[in-house]
Scaffold this active site. Sequence first.
Site, PDB file in Angstrom:
ATOM      1  CE  LYS A   1      -0.447  -0.368   5.027  1.00 48.30           C
ATOM      2  NZ  LYS A   1      -1.220  -1.044   6.080  1.00 48.30           N
TER       3      LYS A   1
ATOM      4  CE1 TYR B   1      12.271  31.448   6.055  1.00 50.92           C
ATOM      5  CE2 TYR B   1      12.456  29.088   5.596  1.00 50.92           C
ATOM      6  CZ  TYR B   1      12.286  30.394   5.149  1.00 50.92           C
ATOM      7  OH  TYR B   1      12.152  30.647   3.817  1.00 50.92           O
TER       8      TYR B   1
ATOM      9  CG  MET C   1       9.381  23.922   0.398  1.00 51.30           C
ATOM     10  SD  MET C   1       8.539  25.079  -0.697  1.00 51.30           S
ATOM     11  CE  MET C   1       7.245  25.708   0.355  1.00 51.30           C
TER      12      MET C   1
ATOM     13  NE  ARG D   1      -6.953   0.204  10.905  1.00 54.13           N
ATOM     14  CZ  ARG D   1      -5.714   0.040  10.440  1.00 54.13           C
ATOM     15  NH1 ARG D   1      -4.832   1.024  10.550  1.00 54.13           N
ATOM     16  NH2 ARG D   1      -5.344  -1.097   9.886  1.00 54.13           N
TER      17      ARG D   1
HETATM   18  C1  LIG Z   1      -0.446  -2.067   6.655  1.00 54.27           C
HETATM   19  C2  LIG Z   1      -1.036  -3.364   7.010  1.00 54.27           C
HETATM   20  C3  LIG Z   1      -0.228  -4.494   7.229  1.00 54.27           C
HETATM   21  C4  LIG Z   1       1.287  -4.410   7.255  1.00 54.27           C
HETATM   22  O1  LIG Z   1       1.723  -3.859   8.478  1.00 54.27           O
HETATM   23  P1  LIG Z   1       3.278  -3.701   8.832  1.00 54.27           P
HETATM   24  O2  LIG Z   1       3.273  -3.209  10.228  1.00 54.27           O
HETATM   25  O3  LIG Z   1       3.815  -2.699   7.876  1.00 54.27           O
HETATM   26  O4  LIG Z   1       3.882  -5.036   8.660  1.00 54.27           O
HETATM   27  C5  LIG Z   1      -0.843  -5.701   7.433  1.00 54.27           C
HETATM   28  N1  LIG Z   1      -2.196  -5.802   7.453  1.00 54.27           N
HETATM   29  C6  LIG Z   1      -2.998  -4.746   7.272  1.00 54.27           C
HETATM   30  C7  LIG Z   1      -4.483  -4.920   7.312  1.00 54.27           C
HETATM   31  C8  LIG Z   1      -2.457  -3.485   7.055  1.00 54.27           C
HETATM   32  O5  LIG Z   1      -3.255  -2.433   6.890  1.00 54.27           O
END
Ligand SMILES: *Cc1c(COP(=O)(O)O)cnc(C)c1O
Length: 370
Positions: A46, A263, A311, A141
């Site tokens: 992802k 800054y 930046m 969640r």
């Molecule tokens: C992102 C995610 C993972 C992977 O998690 P890591 O901590 O990066 O290994 C596994 N399962 C789900 C549902 C996730 O959203």
Amino acid sequence: MAHLNFAREVLFMPRPIQAHIDLSALEHNLQVARRATAARIMAVIKASAYGHGLLRAAGALRAADGFALLDINEAAYLREAGFRQTILLLEGFFSTDDLALAAEYDLACVIHNPQQVAMLDAYPRRGNLQVWIKANSGMNRLGFPPQDIPAVLEKIKAHPAVRDITLMTHFASADEADGVVAQLEVFNALDTPCRMARSLANSAALLRYPATHADWVRPGIMLYGASPFAEISAQQLGLKPVMTLQSEIISVRELKAGERVGYGGTFCAESPMRIGTVACGYADGYPRHAPTGTPVLVAGRRTRTLGRVSMDMLSVDLSSLPDAIAGSGVTLWGSGLPVEEVARAAGTISYELLCALAPRVHMAGFSQSA
Ligand SMILES: *Cc1c(COP(=O)(O)O)cnc(C)c1O
């Protein structure tokens, strides 16, 4: 002619910042996951493979048994690119159109809420859908409450479009001392109408809790060579960093005692010192909230950032590095400087730094022969 070439070169000269993606490290880290489990491996890619580039990472991880991501267009793109593995949409479909596209591209879909069950109900066709039913075992969640799981499973199992069901959950604290025990207990107590594949483990659970491995593990961060644990380094886990963010010193100056940097002038020299300006700022994805003292490598040697991150630039202390000059190489994180250390100094986690790498930073994949 020579003049034209010169002009063209100047026109296309990039800033010196680059993210180097070590493809052999990705392959190596997948092997580390393999050695730790007999389960099938769903490589989580992802957020453009945690900032490493979707196709580039998937190519290096082609030995994985599946890929998990969120965006249905990216998933379809992977399928079009020739990947035959299971491709799982971690949040499933958001509309009936998505559902049709998922079926067309043979994308496995998480179903985590009653709205998705209703969309599936309304889906007219028979088919060949792979469905992952998500149970909420305590993270609160996504996922159905445990008591709803038997009814959801019965219903989905009976649907003519569904070929196969996997039962999944996700851990809130697999990386912490309170671990997985309570959630594992809830998940193992789920009532299922028949034997079906199960999936629970993220990187932390994969590495620390074999009891969670079941049929599919879902590692993300470990594949990119970062440790999921605060107290164990990636190196101790046998993982190799994949992304190395590099730039250069573009300006060097001497400060007198009492002079300030950047800054807000938040850093003030207590004594005469030598500093450098690096071509990397928050618009490249470097965290703006990284305070003075955040570790950085200049010409391979460790030093610290000074003052606020701008930046496009940040400042570093060269007082102990008399040989550092404009053009000296700088490593912001990666090989020689674990991204977790930079993240900790900036009050965040490696995941956020990797994902936040800005599109304007040129990425280049390379492979190290072993
Ligand atoms: C992102 C995610 C993972 C992977 O998690 P890591 O901590 O990066 O290994 C596994 N399962 C789900 C549902 C996730 O959203």
